[in-house]
Design a protein around this motif. Structure first.
Motif, PDB file in Angstrom:
ATOM      1  N   PHE A 198       0.729  -1.226  -0.163  1.00 57.47           N
ATOM      2  CA  PHE A 198       0.082   0.071  -0.044  1.00 57.47           C
ATOM      3  C   PHE A 198       0.889   1.289   0.093  1.00 57.47           C
ATOM      4  O   PHE A 198       0.226   2.438   0.012  1.00 57.47           O
ATOM      5  CB  PHE A 198      -1.049   0.016   1.169  1.00 57.47           C
ATOM      6  N   ASN A 199       2.232   1.038   0.179  1.00 59.18           N
ATOM      7  CA  ASN A 199       3.136   2.115  -0.133  1.00 59.18           C
ATOM      8  C   ASN A 199       2.778   3.114   1.183  1.00 59.18           C
ATOM      9  O   ASN A 199       2.885   4.410   1.022  1.00 59.18           O
ATOM     10  CB  ASN A 199       2.962   3.070  -1.285  1.00 59.18           C
ATOM     11  N   VAL A 200       2.447   2.722   2.247  1.00 60.51           N
ATOM     12  CA  VAL A 200       2.450   3.358   3.404  1.00 60.51           C
ATOM     13  C   VAL A 200       3.697   3.207   4.261  1.00 60.51           C
ATOM     14  O   VAL A 200       4.100   2.023   4.355  1.00 60.51           O
ATOM     15  CB  VAL A 200       1.103   2.950   4.421  1.00 60.51           C
ATOM     16  N   ASP A 201       4.366   4.241   4.686  1.00 57.18           N
ATOM     17  CA  ASP A 201       5.492   4.448   5.447  1.00 57.18           C
ATOM     18  C   ASP A 201       4.951   4.303   7.104  1.00 57.18           C
ATOM     19  O   ASP A 201       4.669   5.452   7.342  1.00 57.18           O
ATOM     20  CB  ASP A 201       6.206   5.362   5.238  1.00 57.18           C
ATOM     21  N   ALA A 202       5.154   3.213   7.614  1.00 54.52           N
ATOM     22  CA  ALA A 202       5.042   3.521   9.341  1.00 54.52           C
ATOM     23  C   ALA A 202       6.226   3.115   9.875  1.00 54.52           C
ATOM     24  O   ALA A 202       7.109   2.631   9.848  1.00 54.52           O
ATOM     25  CB  ALA A 202       4.108   2.239   9.460  1.00 54.52           C
ATOM     26  N   THR A 203       6.304   3.919  11.091  1.00 58.71           N
ATOM     27  CA  THR A 203       7.194   3.609  12.012  1.00 58.71           C
ATOM     28  C   THR A 203       6.721   2.614  12.964  1.00 58.71           C
ATOM     29  O   THR A 203       5.371   3.103  13.506  1.00 58.71           O
ATOM     30  CB  THR A 203       7.577   5.117  12.660  1.00 58.71           C
ATOM     31  N   VAL A 204       7.465   1.834  13.532  1.00 60.84           N
ATOM     32  CA  VAL A 204       7.015   0.921  14.514  1.00 60.84           C
ATOM     33  C   VAL A 204       7.879   1.068  15.742  1.00 60.84           C
ATOM     34  O   VAL A 204       9.232   1.081  15.743  1.00 60.84           O
ATOM     35  CB  VAL A 204       6.952  -0.543  14.141  1.00 60.84           C
ATOM     36  N   LEU A 205       7.404   1.478  16.775  1.00 60.51           N
ATOM     37  CA  LEU A 205       8.001   1.810  18.239  1.00 60.51           C
ATOM     38  C   LEU A 205       7.503   0.713  19.085  1.00 60.51           C
ATOM     39  O   LEU A 205       6.462   0.754  19.486  1.00 60.51           O
ATOM     40  CB  LEU A 205       7.616   3.054  18.641  1.00 60.51           C
ATOM     41  N   ASP A 206       8.747  -0.106  19.473  1.00 60.92           N
ATOM     42  CA  ASP A 206       8.553  -1.242  20.407  1.00 60.92           C
ATOM     43  C   ASP A 206       8.792  -0.382  21.673  1.00 60.92           C
ATOM     44  O   ASP A 206      10.193   0.065  22.136  1.00 60.92           O
ATOM     45  CB  ASP A 206       9.472  -2.041  20.241  1.00 60.92           C
ATOM     46  N   LEU A 207       7.899  -0.394  22.613  1.00 62.40           N
ATOM     47  CA  LEU A 207       8.227   0.354  23.922  1.00 62.40           C
ATOM     48  C   LEU A 207       9.266  -0.422  24.799  1.00 62.40           C
ATOM     49  O   LEU A 207       9.887   0.206  25.545  1.00 62.40           O
ATOM     50  CB  LEU A 207       7.026   0.651  24.636  1.00 62.40           C
ATOM     51  N   ARG A 208       9.334  -1.641  24.613  1.00 62.27           N
ATOM     52  CA  ARG A 208      10.211  -2.467  25.378  1.00 62.27           C
ATOM     53  C   ARG A 208      10.281  -2.408  26.945  1.00 62.27           C
ATOM     54  O   ARG A 208       9.971  -3.316  27.756  1.00 62.27           O
ATOM     55  CB  ARG A 208      11.834  -2.182  25.225  1.00 62.27           C
ATOM     56  N   THR A 209       9.894  -1.221  27.647  1.00 56.62           N
ATOM     57  CA  THR A 209       9.658  -1.090  29.034  1.00 56.62           C
ATOM     58  C   THR A 209       8.447   0.002  28.836  1.00 56.62           C
ATOM     59  O   THR A 209       8.319   0.853  28.447  1.00 56.62           O
ATOM     60  CB  THR A 209      10.803  -0.713  29.892  1.00 56.62           C
ATOM     61  N   LEU A 210       7.447  -0.413  29.851  1.00 53.34           N
ATOM     62  CA  LEU A 210       6.489   0.559  30.318  1.00 53.34           C
ATOM     63  C   LEU A 210       6.772   1.462  31.165  1.00 53.34           C
ATOM     64  O   LEU A 210       6.391   2.650  31.304  1.00 53.34           O
ATOM     65  CB  LEU A 210       5.167  -0.106  30.750  1.00 53.34           C
ATOM     66  N   VAL A 211       7.598   1.021  32.507  1.00 56.04           N
ATOM     67  CA  VAL A 211       8.051   1.672  33.355  1.00 56.04           C
ATOM     68  C   VAL A 211       9.709   1.460  33.458  1.00 56.04           C
ATOM     69  O   VAL A 211       9.812   0.192  33.930  1.00 56.04           O
ATOM     70  CB  VAL A 211       7.452   1.581  34.709  1.00 56.04           C
ATOM     71  N   PRO A 212      10.604   2.284  33.478  1.00 52.15           N
ATOM     72  CA  PRO A 212      10.408   3.533  32.954  1.00 52.15           C
ATOM     73  C   PRO A 212      10.072   3.642  31.341  1.00 52.15           C
ATOM     74  O   PRO A 212      10.162   2.821  30.618  1.00 52.15           O
ATOM     75  CB  PRO A 212      11.917   4.076  33.036  1.00 52.15           C
ATOM     76  N   LEU A 213       9.069   4.595  31.160  1.00 50.59           N
ATOM     77  CA  LEU A 213       8.794   5.032  29.880  1.00 50.59           C
ATOM     78  C   LEU A 213       9.661   5.995  29.122  1.00 50.59           C
ATOM     79  O   LEU A 213       9.909   7.099  29.497  1.00 50.59           O
ATOM     80  CB  LEU A 213       7.217   5.434  29.926  1.00 50.59           C
ATOM     81  N   ASP A 214       9.896   5.584  27.674  1.00 50.07           N
ATOM     82  CA  ASP A 214      10.727   6.484  26.922  1.00 50.07           C
ATOM     83  C   ASP A 214       9.659   7.389  26.503  1.00 50.07           C
ATOM     84  O   ASP A 214       9.274   7.365  25.050  1.00 50.07           O
ATOM     85  CB  ASP A 214      11.208   5.604  25.767  1.00 50.07           C
ATOM     86  N   LEU A 215       9.300   8.487  27.213  1.00 50.83           N
ATOM     87  CA  LEU A 215       8.210   9.435  26.696  1.00 50.83           C
ATOM     88  C   LEU A 215       8.994  10.217  25.444  1.00 50.83           C
ATOM     89  O   LEU A 215       8.461  10.671  24.538  1.00 50.83           O
ATOM     90  CB  LEU A 215       7.845  10.387  27.700  1.00 50.83           C
ATOM     91  N   GLN A 216      10.377  10.437  25.397  1.00 50.36           N
ATOM     92  CA  GLN A 216      10.861  11.244  24.538  1.00 50.36           C
ATOM     93  C   GLN A 216      10.918  10.783  23.219  1.00 50.36           C
ATOM     94  O   GLN A 216      10.475  11.553  22.294  1.00 50.36           O
ATOM     95  CB  GLN A 216      12.431  11.493  24.816  1.00 50.36           C
ATOM     96  N   SER A 217      10.967   9.330  23.044  1.00 45.84           N
ATOM     97  CA  SER A 217      10.794   8.565  21.814  1.00 45.84           C
ATOM     98  C   SER A 217       9.414   8.745  21.350  1.00 45.84           C
ATOM     99  O   SER A 217       9.118   8.857  19.986  1.00 45.84           O
ATOM    100  CB  SER A 217      11.300   7.598  21.960  1.00 45.84           C
ATOM    101  N   ILE A 218       8.559   8.490  22.122  1.00 46.96           N
ATOM    102  CA  ILE A 218       7.080   8.664  21.849  1.00 46.96           C
ATOM    103  C   ILE A 218       6.676   9.778  21.332  1.00 46.96           C
ATOM    104  O   ILE A 218       5.927  10.110  20.381  1.00 46.96           O
ATOM    105  CB  ILE A 218       6.117   8.151  23.178  1.00 46.96           C
ATOM    106  N   LYS A 219       7.144  11.070  22.039  1.00 44.72           N
ATOM    107  CA  LYS A 219       6.678  12.340  21.509  1.00 44.72           C
ATOM    108  C   LYS A 219       7.297  12.782  19.970  1.00 44.72           C
ATOM    109  O   LYS A 219       6.682  13.048  19.292  1.00 44.72           O
ATOM    110  CB  LYS A 219       7.394  13.336  22.763  1.00 44.72           C
ATOM    111  N   ARG A 220       8.560  12.239  20.009  1.00 41.25           N
ATOM    112  CA  ARG A 220       9.277  12.505  18.808  1.00 41.25           C
ATOM    113  C   ARG A 220       8.641  12.044  17.592  1.00 41.25           C
ATOM    114  O   ARG A 220       8.207  12.461  16.395  1.00 41.25           O
ATOM    115  CB  ARG A 220      10.873  12.062  18.949  1.00 41.25           C
ATOM    116  N   GLU A 221       8.223  10.588  17.757  1.00 36.95           N
ATOM    117  CA  GLU A 221       7.777   9.665  16.526  1.00 36.95           C
ATOM    118  C   GLU A 221       6.501  10.294  16.398  1.00 36.95           C
ATOM    119  O   GLU A 221       5.726  10.206  15.093  1.00 36.95           O
ATOM    120  CB  GLU A 221       7.813   8.341  16.942  1.00 36.95           C
ATOM    121  N   ALA A 222       5.563  10.494  17.623  1.00 34.60           N
ATOM    122  CA  ALA A 222       4.257  11.007  17.347  1.00 34.60           C
ATOM    123  C   ALA A 222       4.273  12.324  16.532  1.00 34.60           C
ATOM    124  O   ALA A 222       3.363  12.429  15.434  1.00 34.60           O
ATOM    125  CB  ALA A 222       3.361  11.006  18.659  1.00 34.60           C
TER     126      ALA A 222
END
Lengths: 330, 335
Positions: A227-251
């Motif tokens: 479908f020629n859709v470019d998705a980023t997949v973010l594996d959180l790996r840990t919920l606590v502590p949470l990598d909020l910086q990566s979530i914000k940047r990618e969102a």
């Protein structure tokens, strides 16, 4: 180069930690002589002997209580709870004791321990041996929550979890035990609180954990190819502590966000992540956040019922296309 | 029967230590009660007035480095290990000088420096945890003993049974001490327990000896406890002691204890009080009454001084709310 399965990486990760630190020991039900019901701890008893690999009675409170007390006196226990569903049997020890004792004691007591447990569905084991319960522990202040999605992550996250000064619940996914990966190195550390970008793209952000991260990655490959859709997949790996910086940047980069969770809908971790994204990235969003979860039901057992409950690769692809208003060609 | 010569297996100096320790517990808890009435202590509190001989005995017997675990009725056991009166009263009053600077309160007294590994407010939870410090001593091949105190009500919860089994399977260096004060909370233990002796009658199920002792006689407590501690320290495994005792007050601050017959309460308070028994015991050994009284007067003074210190101690900084959730000292759960 070594090819390792996820289950082999569990026993190797434990062994590597135990070789480095005499304070580390391992305990659980059927973990020693039997090598674990998922064969994820085979070989440990032979290498380390019964003083460091302790077979326990079916007594989850006694197991985690002993692990907690041992950690309080300076050891670094790894305790296995055979199925994450059984955490409910010893939840007092986890939620009231292990999680709160540092705080209540004003920092007098450290509890450096790892509770590893087989989590998640896909095995048709029914409602009491298939749950995804990361969100239970995420709701308790004082715990850290880890859920590796690959053999490499098992190795790196276990090394960090064992060395961590706080109690860690380490959720291994049953459906990933057979997963193989080529690794050039096994003695690795991955810091807790560092999400992993598994697939890169600018159109949509898929956030996953454990098996759902792997499924989101497969979905992203299909989305790109068909479908020629470019998705980023973010594996959180840990919920606590949470990598909020990566979530914000990618969102912010993608503007479209989907969380992919294996847990039931209500109070799943995706709700917290969505709330954080709205709080921090509202102006960058191009539409509402979509949460893909299991329905709010106990898990059924039959093939067709379970398969239609846990989010599949197809479901992730379809939901992504719907969200992006792309029509699926037949 | 006690020997007429005080220099027996217990001896004069140990007896005076027991006397002093029991007074420390009694007078501090009585003060805690007064402070409640003055509204200087908030929340709840579970006094163990009348049960002092048990905690005091272990306080005298245990060595530095040994571990103790107690319940929410744990002021006594904490003080007995050597924790300061001001630290305990300060914690009850929510002051900066408290053992945990107000983070735990009455039900969670902790003083690791003195081996007090916490007070646990979920019935039975600490019994498996106490196994853990004992396991660590065994693993490290060191000689500390762990002692775990609990009440009669605890013998009916699953964690008790899981933990006793594991302790015996692994021959852990631990002493389990059931303080049977005859009431689980508001209900007589006999009304809800299948056996007469809630702890001792269960011992055989875990390959342990049946041990019942008069928990209000400090000499008897001392002898029985010393045997159990020595056994654990020598690597010969766990013991379970059931000590018969009685709490003079209700279950908690909110409980006047009306469910207990007046005659029963009167009998225990007037005839079986451990402090009264021991005062007479010391006199029977011809210990100078001036000495007996001067130890008491000294303790009254210490409690008064500690009370004034606690009252004048500052309240905690509200920033403390956010400290020590995790080991980095803070409460941040994301980067």
């Amino acid at each position: 180069m070594a090819q390792l399965t996820y289950r082999e990486s569990v026993s190797l990760a434990i062994a590597q930690s135990m070789r480095k630190d005499q304070k580390v020991f391992f305990m659980g039900e059927d973990v020693g002589a039997a090598g674990g019901v998922f064969k994820a701890t085979v070989g440990l008893l032979d290498e380390f002997g019964p003083e460091r690999i302790k077979d326990c009675p079916i007594s989850e409170q006694a197991i985690l209580g002993a692990a907690m007390g041992a950690a309080m006196s300076g050891l670094r226990p790894i305790a296995e709870i055979m199925f994450s569903d059984f955490l409910a049997v010893c939840w007092d020890i986890i939620a009231n004791q292990i999680a709160k004792t540092r705080y209540m004691s004003d920092g007098q007591i450290n509890i450096p321990l790892v509770i590893r447990t087989a989590n998640g569905g896909g095995s048709k084991f029914g409602a009491q041996h298939s749950q995804s319960l990361e969100n239970w522990s995420m709701a308790i202040p004082g715990l850290k929550v880890v859920a590796p999605s690959s053999p490499r992550d098992v190795l790196g996250l276990m090394a960090s979890s064992v060395q961590d000064p706080d109690p860690v619940i380490f959720y291994e996914h049953k459906s990933l035990y057979a997963m193989k990966e080529e690794l050039d190195k096994t003695d690795i550390e991955i810091p807790l609180g560092q999400a992993n970008i598994m697939h890169k793209g600018n159109d949509v952000l898929l956030i996953g954990l454990g098996l759902m991260a792997q499924r989101a990655k497969k979905a992203a490959e299909i989305l790109k190819e068909k479908f020629n859709v470019d998705a980023t997949v973010l594996d959180l790996r840990t919920l606590v502590p949470l990598d909020l910086q990566s979530i914000k940047r990618e969102a912010k980069k993608c503007g479209q966000v989907i969380t992919v969770e294996e847990n039931p809908r209500l109070c799943g971790w995706g709700a917290e992540i969505s709330s954080l994204i709205i709080e921090h990235c509202f102006k960058d969003l191009k539409g509402p956040i979509k949460r893909i979860t299991t329905p709010h039901i106990p898990l059924p057992s039959a093939d067709i019922l379970e398969d239609n409950t846990i989010p599949s690769v197809d479901v992730i692809v379809d939901e992504t296309l719907t969200k992006l208003k792309i029509k699926k060609e037949k | 029967m006690n020997s007429k010569n005080i220099n027996d297996d217990i001896g004069e100096s140990t007896r005076l230590k027991l006397w002093e320790t029991m007074l420390k517990l009694r007078l501090t808890e009585k003060k805690a009660y007064d402070l409640f009435l003055q509204n200087l202590i908030k929340g709840t509190s579970h006094l163990a007035l009348g049960q002092e001989a048990i905690g005091a005995t272990f306080g005298v017997l245990l060595e530095k480095g040994d571990y103790t675990f107690c319940t929410y009725r744990g002021h006594n056991h904490t003080l007995a290990r050597g924790s300061s009166i001001v630290g305990v009263l300060g914690e009850l009053m929510g002051r900066q000088c408290g053992l945990m600077r107000g983070k735990g309160g009455s039900m969670h007294l902790t003083d690791v420096e003195n081996g007090v590994m916490g007070s646990y407010a979920i019935i039975g939870a600490h019994i498996p945890i106490a196994n853990g410090t004992a396991l660590a001593s065994q693993y490290n091949k060191t000689s500390e003993v762990t002692v775990c105190f609990f009440g009669d009500g605890t013998t009916n919860i699953g964690a008790f049974h899981e933990a006793l089994n594991m302790a015996q399977v692994w021959k852990l260096p631990i002493v389990f001490v059931c303080e049977n004060n005859l009431y689980m909370e508001y209900t007589a233990i006999g009304d809800v327990t299948a056996v007469e002796h809630p702890a001792a009658d269960r011992a055989s199920a875990y390959g342990m000896e049946k041990i019942i002792v008069d928990g209000n006689d400090a000499d008897e407590m001392y002898r029985i406890s010393k045997k159990a501690i020595d056994k654990a320290r020598e690597g010969n495994g766990p013991s379970l002691i059931e000590a018969k005792t009685y709490r003079h007050s209700g279950h908690s601050r909110a409980d006047p204890g009306k469910y207990r017959p007046d005659e029963e309460v009167k009998d225990w308070v007037e005839n079986k009080d451990p402090i009264k028994i021991y005062r007479q015991r010391l006199k029977d050994f011809n210990i100078n009454e001036t000495k007996i009284n001067s130890i008491e007067e000294d303790m009254i003074r210490q409690v008064e001084e500690a009370t004034e210190m606690a009252k004048s101690s500052p309240i905690p900084d509200i920033k403390e709310i956010y400290t020590d959730v995790w080991a980095d000292g803070g409460s941040e759960w994301h980067n």
